[in-house]
Design a protein around this motif. Sequence first.
Motif, short mmCIF file in Angstrom:
data_model
loop_
_atom_site.label_atom_id
_atom_site.label_comp_id
_atom_site.label_asym_id
_atom_site.label_seq_id
_atom_site.Cartn_x
_atom_site.Cartn_y
_atom_site.Cartn_z
N SER A 8 29.73 5.78 35.98
CA SER A 8 31.13 5.65 35.57
C SER A 8 31.28 4.58 34.50
O SER A 8 30.42 3.71 34.33
CB SER A 8 32.00 5.32 36.78
N THR A 9 32.39 4.63 33.80
CA THR A 9 32.66 3.66 32.73
C THR A 9 33.45 2.48 33.28
O THR A 9 34.57 2.66 33.79
CB THR A 9 33.44 4.32 31.59
N LEU A 10 32.86 1.30 33.20
CA LEU A 10 33.54 0.09 33.65
C LEU A 10 34.69 -0.25 32.72
O LEU A 10 35.79 -0.60 33.15
CB LEU A 10 32.54 -1.07 33.70
N ASP A 11 34.45 -0.15 31.41
CA ASP A 11 35.45 -0.48 30.40
C ASP A 11 34.99 0.14 29.09
O ASP A 11 33.82 0.47 28.91
CB ASP A 11 35.61 -1.99 30.26
N THR A 12 35.90 0.30 28.16
CA THR A 12 35.58 0.77 26.82
C THR A 12 36.14 -0.21 25.81
O THR A 12 37.35 -0.47 25.79
CB THR A 12 36.17 2.17 26.56
N LEU A 13 35.26 -0.77 25.00
CA LEU A 13 35.67 -1.68 23.93
C LEU A 13 36.01 -0.83 22.72
O LEU A 13 35.15 -0.16 22.15
CB LEU A 13 34.54 -2.65 23.60
N THR A 14 37.28 -0.85 22.33
CA THR A 14 37.76 0.02 21.25
C THR A 14 37.98 -0.80 19.98
O THR A 14 38.73 -1.77 19.99
CB THR A 14 39.07 0.71 21.66
N PHE A 15 37.31 -0.40 18.89
CA PHE A 15 37.44 -1.09 17.61
C PHE A 15 37.91 -0.15 16.49
O PHE A 15 38.68 -0.53 15.64
CB PHE A 15 36.11 -1.74 17.22
N ASN A 16 37.37 1.07 16.43
CA ASN A 16 37.73 2.04 15.39
C ASN A 16 37.58 1.47 13.98
O ASN A 16 38.45 1.63 13.11
CB ASN A 16 39.17 2.55 15.60
N PHE A 17 36.46 0.80 13.74
CA PHE A 17 36.24 0.12 12.46
C PHE A 17 36.14 1.11 11.29
O PHE A 17 35.70 2.25 11.44
CB PHE A 17 34.94 -0.68 12.53
N SER A 37 38.06 -6.70 5.76
CA SER A 37 37.91 -6.55 7.20
C SER A 37 37.79 -5.08 7.58
O SER A 37 38.46 -4.22 7.01
CB SER A 37 39.10 -7.17 7.93
N PRO A 38 36.96 -4.76 8.59
CA PRO A 38 36.88 -3.37 9.04
C PRO A 38 38.00 -2.96 9.99
O PRO A 38 38.11 -1.77 10.32
CB PRO A 38 35.53 -3.34 9.76
N VAL A 39 38.82 -3.91 10.45
CA VAL A 39 39.89 -3.59 11.40
C VAL A 39 40.96 -2.77 10.68
O VAL A 39 41.53 -3.23 9.68
CB VAL A 39 40.51 -4.86 11.99
N PRO A 40 41.26 -1.55 11.15
CA PRO A 40 42.15 -0.67 10.38
C PRO A 40 43.63 -0.99 10.47
O PRO A 40 44.37 -0.75 9.51
CB PRO A 40 41.86 0.72 10.98
N ALA A 59 28.44 -6.85 -5.21
CA ALA A 59 29.26 -5.92 -4.43
C ALA A 59 28.41 -5.42 -3.28
O ALA A 59 27.31 -4.90 -3.50
CB ALA A 59 29.74 -4.76 -5.30
N THR A 60 28.91 -5.56 -2.05
CA THR A 60 28.16 -5.15 -0.86
C THR A 60 29.02 -4.23 0.00
O THR A 60 30.15 -4.58 0.36
CB THR A 60 27.73 -6.37 -0.03
N TRP A 61 28.45 -3.07 0.31
CA TRP A 61 29.10 -2.09 1.20
C TRP A 61 28.49 -2.23 2.59
O TRP A 61 27.27 -2.36 2.74
CB TRP A 61 28.86 -0.69 0.66
N THR A 62 29.34 -2.23 3.61
CA THR A 62 28.89 -2.34 5.00
C THR A 62 29.43 -1.18 5.82
O THR A 62 30.63 -0.91 5.81
CB THR A 62 29.33 -3.68 5.61
N GLU A 63 28.54 -0.54 6.57
CA GLU A 63 28.89 0.68 7.31
C GLU A 63 29.44 0.35 8.69
O GLU A 63 28.90 0.76 9.73
CB GLU A 63 27.64 1.57 7.42
N TRP A 64 30.58 -0.36 8.71
CA TRP A 64 31.16 -0.75 9.99
C TRP A 64 31.69 0.43 10.79
O TRP A 64 31.93 0.32 12.01
CB TRP A 64 32.30 -1.74 9.76
N SER A 65 31.87 1.59 10.16
CA SER A 65 32.40 2.74 10.88
C SER A 65 31.45 3.22 11.98
O SER A 65 31.83 4.05 12.81
CB SER A 65 32.69 3.90 9.92
N LYS A 66 30.22 2.71 12.01
CA LYS A 66 29.32 3.01 13.12
C LYS A 66 29.87 2.48 14.45
O LYS A 66 29.44 2.91 15.52
CB LYS A 66 27.93 2.40 12.86
N ILE A 67 30.77 1.49 14.37
CA ILE A 67 31.32 0.90 15.58
C ILE A 67 32.74 1.40 15.77
O ILE A 67 33.66 1.01 15.06
CB ILE A 67 31.28 -0.64 15.50
N SER A 68 32.92 2.28 16.73
CA SER A 68 34.24 2.84 17.02
C SER A 68 34.64 2.49 18.45
O SER A 68 35.45 1.60 18.67
CB SER A 68 34.23 4.35 16.83
#
Length: 451
Positions: free
Chosen positions: A334-343, A372-375, A311-320
Amino acid sequence: MKKNVLALLVASAFPFIGAEQAQASAFALAEQGVSGLGNAYAGAAAAAEDASTVWWNPAGMARLPRGKHLLLGGHVIVPSTKFPNSGSTPAAASNPARTGNGGDAGDTAFVPNLFFAMDLNPSWSAGVGINVPFGLKTEYDADWIGRFQGITSEVKTLNINPSLSFKLSERASLGFGLSYQRAEIDLLSAVNYSGVAFGAGGAGLLAAVGGAGVEGQNSVSVDGDAWGFNIGALFDVTPATRVGVHYRSSLDYETDGSTSFTNVPAAFAGVPALAAATSNGNVKLDLETPATLSFSVAHRVSDRLELLADATWTEWSKISQLPLVRTSGAGNGSTLDTLTFNFDDTWRLAVGGNYKWSGPWTLRAGVAYDQSPVPNERDRTVRLPDNDRYWLSLGATYRASAVSRFDVGYSFIHVKDADINNDQTARARGIVRGTYEAYVNILSVQYQHSF
């Protein structure tokens, strides 16, 4: 971009630094050693049967036979990722003829591993692993309906992991390692200049850029280095049962690089905000990779049969949300773009077994569920259309002599159909709506020589 001396030495010594498609959840790669692949990596932190234990649990080096062990492995990964469109909305003012499904976004790739372990004395052992812990490439046809949300996305990494283990007793050992990691990230997407012009200046600016259907491309390329660590323990809780625990830390990347635009309309030069937003220049991207914690069990039922679980736990919530920030020119800061994942954080569960068939042969099998971390469908992106994965794995070990062994493994990974409903209308990128269909075949071979 600047590259330090260590990175150059690494690149020259081990040139294979990427993977076409991640085969664990999100953009992680599970393919680290071939013996474990045959078990779907069940019990990986407890197995300690070859030099790949440097990655899975360095405490396992204390359990290897005395001497030096050099392992070379390779994985041929054949993914398929297809997008049947079902109700996508083209971007405003875009070309109505360019509405394809993108083709197959997966490509065949080769991923190598190299591990070395040796005993220093009866208590201490040392080793090093050179491997690819993260990798991703999705690549669509340039005229597909979702091109403004992404055409090509590629992550390439290289990890060097020197490790030590200490034998506390015949029944317990500890291990520790350091990781130097280098990453490169390349992104390509189409830019809807007509839609941007209409949003900024209405019909007048739209006419000035040439009307509907005017577009170009934006590319981003960044790279950087990071350091982390891993620590593990291995215990014989009974003469027949071994338990392993392993933690691998997050790595904090501060990558930098450049961005460029093609076919920018001349009319944008007269609108300072649009000129700055579509100018070429430097960018940075900060990224924290997820930490992992694994619990593994290996239980010997008989002289021939061993059962494994993991059993392996992965802390994907670090990537939002990952902002791409300009670091030069009129748009500096300025922000060119924002990659949104909300893992979300995830679990991977696996069970498997080894059977000593006859003489030098050992047969392997395993199954796994990889969350999968995709909510949800709104947060699923065309760059990473991930969903839960189900592994079915088979493998075999052939011991040619006391110092030579070969391993082969095969895995079929079924990826659960992944709905997407990603609405980026406000940024002139349209709505991508449909269901991804994906699967993966993996064939792996490794050789270990002891001396």
